[in-house]
Write a protein that holds these residues in place. Structure first.
Motif, mmCIF file in Angstrom:
data_model
loop_
_atom_site.group_PDB
_atom_site.id
_atom_site.type_symbol
_atom_site.label_atom_id
_atom_site.label_comp_id
_atom_site.label_asym_id
_atom_site.label_seq_id
_atom_site.Cartn_x
_atom_site.Cartn_y
_atom_site.Cartn_z
ATOM 1 N N LYS A 2 0.847 -1.188 0.000
ATOM 2 C CA LYS A 2 0.000 0.000 0.000
ATOM 3 C C LYS A 2 0.883 1.238 0.000
ATOM 4 O O LYS A 2 1.996 1.214 0.521
ATOM 5 N N VAL A 3 0.365 2.313 -0.588
ATOM 6 C CA VAL A 3 1.088 3.587 -0.645
ATOM 7 C C VAL A 3 0.239 4.651 0.038
ATOM 8 O O VAL A 3 -0.948 4.785 -0.249
ATOM 9 N N GLY A 54 3.783 -7.220 8.882
ATOM 10 C CA GLY A 54 3.843 -8.044 7.691
ATOM 11 C C GLY A 54 3.366 -7.374 6.411
ATOM 12 O O GLY A 54 3.473 -7.950 5.331
ATOM 13 N N GLU A 55 2.852 -6.159 6.515
ATOM 14 C CA GLU A 55 2.353 -5.424 5.336
ATOM 15 C C GLU A 55 3.416 -4.409 4.903
ATOM 16 O O GLU A 55 3.923 -3.643 5.719
ATOM 17 N N LYS A 56 3.749 -4.426 3.615
ATOM 18 C CA LYS A 56 4.706 -3.455 3.083
ATOM 19 C C LYS A 56 3.953 -2.197 2.693
ATOM 20 O O LYS A 56 2.955 -2.257 1.975
ATOM 21 N N VAL A 174 -3.526 -0.708 7.717
ATOM 22 C CA VAL A 174 -2.514 -1.766 7.677
ATOM 23 C C VAL A 174 -3.182 -3.130 7.849
ATOM 24 O O VAL A 174 -2.824 -4.102 7.190
ATOM 25 N N HIS A 175 -4.175 -3.199 8.733
ATOM 26 C CA HIS A 175 -4.795 -4.473 9.108
ATOM 27 C C HIS A 175 -6.104 -4.770 8.391
ATOM 28 O O HIS A 175 -6.529 -5.914 8.344
ATOM 29 N N ASP A 176 -6.780 -3.738 7.896
ATOM 30 C CA ASP A 176 -8.133 -3.895 7.374
ATOM 31 C C ASP A 176 -8.285 -3.230 6.016
ATOM 32 O O ASP A 176 -7.394 -2.543 5.541
ATOM 33 N N MET A 182 -13.130 3.959 6.864
ATOM 34 C CA MET A 182 -14.223 4.929 6.772
ATOM 35 C C MET A 182 -15.207 4.771 7.925
ATOM 36 O O MET A 182 -15.652 5.757 8.508
ATOM 37 N N ASN A 183 -15.520 3.533 8.275
ATOM 38 C CA ASN A 183 -16.478 3.291 9.368
ATOM 39 C C ASN A 183 -15.932 3.725 10.721
ATOM 40 O O ASN A 183 -16.677 4.248 11.550
#
Length: 186
Positions: A2-3, A54-56, A174-176, A182-183
């Motif tokens: 993600k950026v 674990g997310e780049k 990062v997680h969702d 937004m929620n």
């Protein structure tokens, strides 16, 4: 991958201006994650890669000036073969009260030249947005002069709260998925 992109203008004279609230939020995020951005010539940006749970992720501040921000973002998206849904853009919004933050998944440019550039360069309106309200200029003050001026003292607390909201929202992302952002954070 993600950026997270913060929009603004490079250079000292723009550092704490309303139009640079996106840059400010990226700096806050980098600081909270213990990262430093460095110039990346090919992307024409300040940039860093981060691994969070674990997310780049990439943090990006285009150095192309606001009106050409999309060129830098497109270079990153092309290099990493990213989908536009994996991009979150943080920027100032005149149509929201100072300190208000609104998240959405797509939309037009609303007169914002940085967003117009992204839409043109990415060829889509489908990218995530964090709009930080900076309010409208007082009567008689030109929009360009207003967005390139610094926040006054009464606005600073609200803007700081908004920037903290963006940091929390990015942690959520990062997680969702962005619907959860937004929620939880609108």
């Amino acid at each position: 991958m993600k950026v997270i992109v913060g929009l603004g203008n490079p250079g000292r004279k723009y550092t704490k201006t309303r139009h640079n609230v996106g840059f400010m939020a990226i700096d806050d995020l980098a600081k909270s994650w213990g990262e430093k951005l460095k110039k990346h010539t090919n992307f024409r940006a300040e940039y860093t890669e981060v691994i969070r749970d674990g997310e780049k992720l990439i943090l990006l501040k285009p150095l192309t000036f606001m009106n050409l921000s999309g060129e830098s973002v497109r270079a990153v998206a092309n290099y990493y073969d990213l989908d536009s849904e994996d991009i979150l853009v943080v920027y100032d919004d005149l149509d929201l009260p100072a300190g208000t933050v609104k998240y959405r998944k797509s939309g037009g440019h609303g007169g914002h030249n940085g967003i117009r550039s992204l839409i043109d360069q990415l060829g889509t309106k489908q990218f995530n947005r964090a709009r930080i309200g900076i309010d409208r200029p007082p009567e008689g003050k030109a929009v360009v002069d207003y967005v390139l001026s610094k926040f006054d003292k009464r606005e600073m607390d609200a803007i700081q709260d908004a920037r903290e909201n963006v940091v929390r929202a990015c942690e959520t992302w990062v997680h969702d998925d962005f619907d959860r952002v937004m929620n939880q954070h609108n």
